[in-house]
Design a protein around this motif. Sequence first.
Motif, short mmCIF file in Angstrom:
data_model
loop_
_atom_site.label_atom_id
_atom_site.label_comp_id
_atom_site.label_asym_id
_atom_site.label_seq_id
_atom_site.Cartn_x
_atom_site.Cartn_y
_atom_site.Cartn_z
N GLY A 69 0.44 -0.92 -0.27
CA GLY A 69 0.05 0.04 0.08
C GLY A 69 0.81 1.07 -0.33
N PHE A 70 2.16 1.43 0.78
CA PHE A 70 2.79 2.45 1.13
C PHE A 70 3.92 2.77 -0.51
CE2 PHE A 70 2.34 1.78 4.93
CZ PHE A 70 2.50 3.17 6.14
N LEU A 71 3.82 1.39 -1.30
CA LEU A 71 4.79 1.64 -2.11
C LEU A 71 3.68 2.58 -3.52
CD1 LEU A 71 6.96 0.57 -4.03
CD2 LEU A 71 5.70 -1.14 -4.80
N VAL A 72 2.29 1.83 -3.41
CA VAL A 72 1.45 2.39 -4.42
C VAL A 72 1.63 3.84 -4.11
CG1 VAL A 72 -0.95 2.22 -5.50
CG2 VAL A 72 0.37 0.37 -5.19
N LEU A 73 1.33 4.21 -2.67
CA LEU A 73 0.22 6.07 -2.43
C LEU A 73 2.44 6.37 -2.66
CD1 LEU A 73 -1.49 5.01 0.36
CD2 LEU A 73 -2.33 5.94 -1.59
N LEU A 74 2.73 6.30 -1.84
CA LEU A 74 4.34 6.91 -2.00
C LEU A 74 5.41 7.12 -3.47
CD1 LEU A 74 5.63 6.95 2.07
CD2 LEU A 74 3.95 8.37 0.77
N SER A 75 5.22 6.66 -3.88
CA SER A 75 6.05 6.33 -5.36
C SER A 75 6.45 7.82 -6.29
CB SER A 75 6.68 4.85 -5.72
OG SER A 75 5.17 4.57 -5.81
N LYS A 76 5.17 7.79 -6.23
CA LYS A 76 5.15 8.85 -6.80
C LYS A 76 5.34 10.11 -7.09
CE LYS A 76 2.34 9.54 -12.24
NZ LYS A 76 1.30 9.46 -12.32
N PRO A 77 4.45 10.67 -5.66
CA PRO A 77 5.12 11.84 -5.09
C PRO A 77 6.37 11.86 -4.80
CG PRO A 77 3.51 10.92 -4.19
CD PRO A 77 3.63 9.62 -4.86
N ILE A 78 7.12 11.17 -4.53
CA ILE A 78 8.56 11.06 -4.54
C ILE A 78 9.48 10.99 -5.80
CG2 ILE A 78 11.16 9.69 -3.33
CD1 ILE A 78 8.84 8.56 -0.73
N ALA A 79 8.73 10.29 -6.58
CA ALA A 79 9.89 10.45 -7.79
C ALA A 79 9.71 11.70 -8.41
CB ALA A 79 8.78 9.67 -9.03
N GLN A 80 8.53 12.68 -8.11
CA GLN A 80 8.33 14.02 -8.75
C GLN A 80 9.04 15.03 -7.59
OE1 GLN A 80 4.03 13.79 -7.86
NE2 GLN A 80 4.02 13.64 -10.53
N LEU A 81 8.83 14.20 -6.28
CA LEU A 81 10.35 15.70 -5.66
C LEU A 81 12.02 15.42 -5.78
CD1 LEU A 81 9.67 17.05 -2.46
CD2 LEU A 81 10.87 14.82 -1.91
#
Lengths: 494, 445
Positions: free
Chosen positions: A122-134
Amino acid sequence: MPIQEAISQLCSPMGLFLVVLGTTLGVFVGAIPGLTGTMLIALALPLTYGQDTGYAMTLLISIYVGAISGGMITSTLLRMPGTPASIVTTLDGYPLAKNGKPERALSLGVMASFMGGMISWGFLVLLSKPIAQLSTKFGPFEYFSLVMMALVLIASIGGKSLSRSLLAGVLGILFSMPGISPATGQPRLTLGLTALNDGFELVPVLVGMFAMNQILKETTSGGAIPRAIGLGKKRILPRWKDFSSHLINMIRSSVIGTSIGILPGIGANIGSVTAYAVARSTSKEPEKFGTGHEPGIVAAEASNNATIGGALIPLIAMGIPGSVVEAVLLGALVLHGLQPGPRLFTDSPVVVYTIMGAMFLANVVMVIVMFGSMRFLARMASIPRAYLLPVIVLFCVIGSFALSNRLFDVWVMLGFGVLGFLLERVKIPLAPFVIGFVLWPIAETKLSAGLMSTNGDWLPILTRPISATFIFMAVVMLLIPRLRSRFQRKEAEL
Amino acid sequence: MRRVIHGIAILVILVLIVWKVAQAMALLKADDSYPSKPIEIVIPYDAGGGSDSFVRPVIKVIADEGWIDEPFVVLNQPGGSGTIGSRLVKEARPDGYRILCHHESMITAELSGAANFGAADFEVVAQTGEIVLLIIVREDAPYETIVDLLEAAKQSPATIRFGANIGSPAHFTAMNLEAAHPGAKFNLVTSGGGQTRYTEIIGQHLDAGIFSLAEYLKFRSPEGTLADRNIRVLACLSEKPHPELPGVETCVEQGVDVTSSNAYYWWAPKGTPLEVQELIAGTLEKAMQYPEVQERLAEQAIDPTFSDGEAVRQRVADRVTLLESFAVEAENELPNFPAYIAVVALGLLIVVGNSTWRHRGESLGDESVDLKRGVLCFLVLLAYVALLEFTALPFSLLSVFLIFLMGALICDWDRKRLLLLAEIALIAGLGTEFIFGSFFGVSLP
């Protein structure tokens, strides 16, 4: 729609076959003491060269999930962790099995593994895109500081002796240097060998360090394998009550495992140690931990599986591997011409969703395989080495050769096998070595690019805020263990 | 139960032996007119990379159409900025069975010192496919034309950060641009592949960079994307404007007399017979005109041009003369990283050695060690790899012996285990060759 494409690829007969194959292989290999998931993934990597990237990642992720879970079987029944990630499981799993409840120990372990895997997914799905943009905010100096922090992190937490871990990391860096310099394009430290123009390749180094080294250890160890505790006829599947009574522990341990997994450089074993320590300190009966206490098994297994999802986040988002296995996965992505980072989501969304989907499916398949073949797996733990080791040796040779069709790589593999063996004999840990080996080229490229654009000025490392934060954290982590030991010594003197 | 397992094992072994014998018979029948065996095309980059995706459709058509008696097969030899694969072909026998496909890095690698050989050490057979190069800035950059950019680089020299890996064809193009606008000086930054270059331009860690047309089309976000999230073409480096880029002028049209492009060249070892070269060039020419190949190249934004014989030799000679006129030097002195790290390692070694010395006497490991068996096993393995490297003995035969010998050493020649071990050895030795060769397309040593 990329999501639909990824789902249809995963649910195709080939995709499902690879998930089942990878998870089963992972569980079986994890269940044989001495064979680790890292070794299996390093050996499976050459098999995926000719395949579609999505399928290749599906296979590798499934092996990863399977192997981390399978490790609990030998931890529980033999007190030999099948993978380093399940060391903590031996603390309570083995005593419980010895007290006549091996079925119970394994049942709780599988349930906790599944929950840990799902929560971190669940964390992987939620967090990876925002972190990638950061991460587009990250310039060369930020990347360099991040990598330095990862190196210090693994050295300061990873081993027993800080100086030995640091030495291992620096040795890894040193061995990553021969070959064409990433910044100037000039060959260096090649000792006049043109074959070394490309340096030491990742796959032969990993296969040597982890697989060949293990073979050397096994062939030189005189002792026979101890007999595993056999399973009785008692119920293996967990009940609803088991689930509900351990739920809070599972969630807490999974969140701890995921957050530690996200930190670059450290992986499953640290995650499970921390979660276990927290479970003990928040428990009403801490003295029971270590004697076959159920929450201990649950904390260890939930957290080590949770680190998988956590560690995948920086890998996908920034191309910084969170653990040794992730380093291999990074190598696999690069081999298939993909560069993890912010562009991965727009350039190859299907691969990203396939990785996420594969982790989900592999978790489900893992539960089925574990419960379905538990009795058989318990016996697998005692397969004669004479049958197993020579075949693995053959795969080591093929795996190293197939990367670029050179026998030179096979010699490199043998050399690093001996090196790994010797380093472990003098108690120098291998994980910092590999992380140093993998991360240094990234760090040097970034640092060189940074220095070129500032005309040789180092100061931005400390003046740019994000970069300074990373360096500050690295220094703190380097100092904490020393301060703590000084405190303890003072207390002892008083 | 035991019998069933042995029965199945023996059956599998028999099938594998039949396959092996059939393969050996087929090899014996081959005659010696060229080509009598598959022609290896060495790609000095990874499978899935730019060169790889260019070559594969071309050789697929050649194999499908049967223009030549034997197929072309790909051998990826990545590493060392392409020098590992090129060296393999340079040192191959000039019999036409090992050909290299490599772009202008062949020339620049020698000029920048990454390799001690170059175009002159090969026969250039043909040139296929032209890669259009572009100069890219961020959408909201203040420069409208290449002249703006060069003028800025002249006003404040060495401040415009220009992404071009030192020693690469892009680096030479950048120097070419500087020379065309006297006084202009970029700050050339090595920045890795197209992906990284893109991210750094968006993040304003680079001001401009050279991209291939294919990279640009891939990275360009749709119209309407925020200006600080997208990229723009400043000028195109080809001789004529490109149909894929309406409204984009070439450098020459903007008044800067620089053209540059990259192309794939096919190289044979020095001394390869002329008729062999012509046969290969002729086959490639047919392939380049094939509609399916042209379609695939259009997807990669590669123009399907072709030249061979004197034309391509002249072209390479011209490029060498042009590129030679630029001296390569690192723009900034970079620290000597290996020396730094070696000093740190030495320091740590002293610390660790010191603490080990102080704690000597504490046992390092208490498990019983049987060094003799380990060393014997390792010697068997060393002998195996040495035999693979220095003799022509077949892989499968050697592997069968390796597995049997090692297994027997590990179980101390336990008679009860030898039979099953022999079966495992035969299955694994022959089976891996079968599986890797047939399913994964990996040729074993």
